[in-house]
Enzyme design. Structure first.
Site, PDB file in Angstrom:
ATOM      1  N   SER A  94     -13.546  -4.453  46.159  1.00  0.00           N
ATOM      2  CA  SER A  94     -13.170  -3.125  45.647  1.00  0.00           C
ATOM      3  C   SER A  94     -12.337  -3.332  44.392  1.00  0.00           C
ATOM      4  CB  SER A  94     -12.375  -2.347  46.695  1.00  0.00           C
ATOM      5  OG  SER A  94     -13.149  -2.101  47.838  1.00  0.00           O
ATOM      6  N   LYS A 169     -16.232   4.059  45.893  1.00  0.00           N
ATOM      7  CA  LYS A 169     -15.241   3.437  46.774  1.00  0.00           C
ATOM      8  C   LYS A 169     -13.841   3.954  46.470  1.00  0.00           C
ATOM      9  CE  LYS A 169     -13.223   0.891  49.787  1.00  0.00           C
ATOM     10  NZ  LYS A 169     -13.257  -0.565  49.892  1.00  0.00           N
ATOM     11  N   LYS A 237      -3.535  -1.265  45.915  1.00  0.00           N
ATOM     12  CA  LYS A 237      -4.380  -1.693  44.798  1.00  0.00           C
ATOM     13  C   LYS A 237      -5.454  -0.666  44.503  1.00  0.00           C
ATOM     14  CE  LYS A 237      -7.810  -4.067  45.747  1.00  0.00           C
ATOM     15  NZ  LYS A 237      -9.245  -3.860  46.090  1.00  0.00           N
TER      16      LYS A 237
END
Length: 293
Positions: A94, A169, A237
């Site tokens: 990701s 995502k 993140k």
């Protein structure tokens, strides 16, 4: 088929195992040693990503963040140094959608195809082979790789071109974070008001508030089961990617920013490596009340 897998952490190792179970020859590389159980099942340990590329036809990458993907692709003994022509690289990490597009262009120039295929479903989904996989890339490459993806996931969707899988995502992670926050608020409120949070959760599971996050993470909050399936640091993140993207697009994502601040509270109190359901601890600190079953 000869397949490669680079990055054998909490998610990568069980995903790679599904490829072995599917009857494929696996060439594996990771930051430390390839897990012994994979080697015992037939995986061939490789010294570096270049060796994986030289041996395999389709190579999967599953590492934490954008800099690690760049290092795997273009660092010393990286994928770009290998025999790439005619092969496919599939990044299941990701990472940044914008950087993904740049990586894909560079790999295409070397004669290989590129898919971004981030996943959702956590460690449980990886072990069960039920991950949701969001893919960006051209349709022909997607169809070539899809039989392998089906060994690792159940809900597999081609979103669009390179970068669109990563964009999907990021959108997923916004929804997950906000839903964890909502479940946290509800259970802290119920518990502080004197109701049994376990029974509140049970009742809500039968109504319109029901969700997979209420089911799984709500139970984690009540049982204090915060061993990581997906770490707070990794969700931080992902929300950084959302907020950076929003800034570039001149968008406001106010509740995403709030969730990031709550994750920051958790990190400041030593919870970075706990499961992201531990976001509830930030609200517990602010309310001076711990959810208890």
């Amino acid at each position: 088929m000869k397949v490669g897998f680079i990055g054998l952490g909490i998610m990568g190792a069980p995903m790679a195992e599904k490829l072995i179970e599917g009857g494929h020859q696996l060439y594996a590389n990771t930051l430390h040693e390839v897990p012994a159980e994979l080697v015992q099942r037939g995986a061939i340990a490789c010294r570096h990503p270049q060796q994986v590329v030289d041996e395999a036809e389709i190579i999967f990458i599953m590492v934490p963040d954008t800099p690690q993907v760049e290092e795997v692709l273009f660092g010393d003994n990286g994928c770009a140094a290998g025999k790439l022509a005619g092969k496919v690289l599939v990044d299941m990490s990701s990472i940044s959608p914008l950087e993904t597009k740049r990586f894909a262009e560079r790999i295409n120039q070397l004669g290989a195809a590129y898919l971004d295929a981030p996943v959702s479903g956590g460690e449980v989904g990886a072990k069960q082979g039920t991950l949701t996989i969001m893919v960006g890339g051209d349709e022909a490459t997607f169809e070539r790789v899809k039989p392998l993806l089906m060994l690792m996931g159940k809900n597999i969707t081609l979103i669009g071109g390179n970068g669109d899988g990563q964009t999907c995502k990021v959108a997923n992670q916004i929804i997950v974070a906000l839903t964890i926050e909502a479940v946290s608020e509800a259970l802290v409120f119920a518990s502080r008001a004197g109701a049994d949070p376990a029974r509140v959760r049970e009742a809500l599971m039968g109504g319109f508030a029901s969700s997979r996050i209420l089911e799984v993470h709500g139970e984690r909050m009540i049982k204090r089961a915060f061993a990581p399936g997906f770490r707070i640091s990794l969700h931080q993140k992902d929300l950084n990617l959302a907020l950076q993207g929003a800034k570039a697009l001149s968008l406001s994502l106010p509740n995403t920013a709030t969730c990031q601040e709550l994750f920051n509270v958790c990190a400041a109190n030593g919870a970075s490596d706990l499961d992201h359901s531990a976001l509830v601890q930030a609200l517990e600190i602010m309310g001076n009340h711990k959810v208890s079953g």
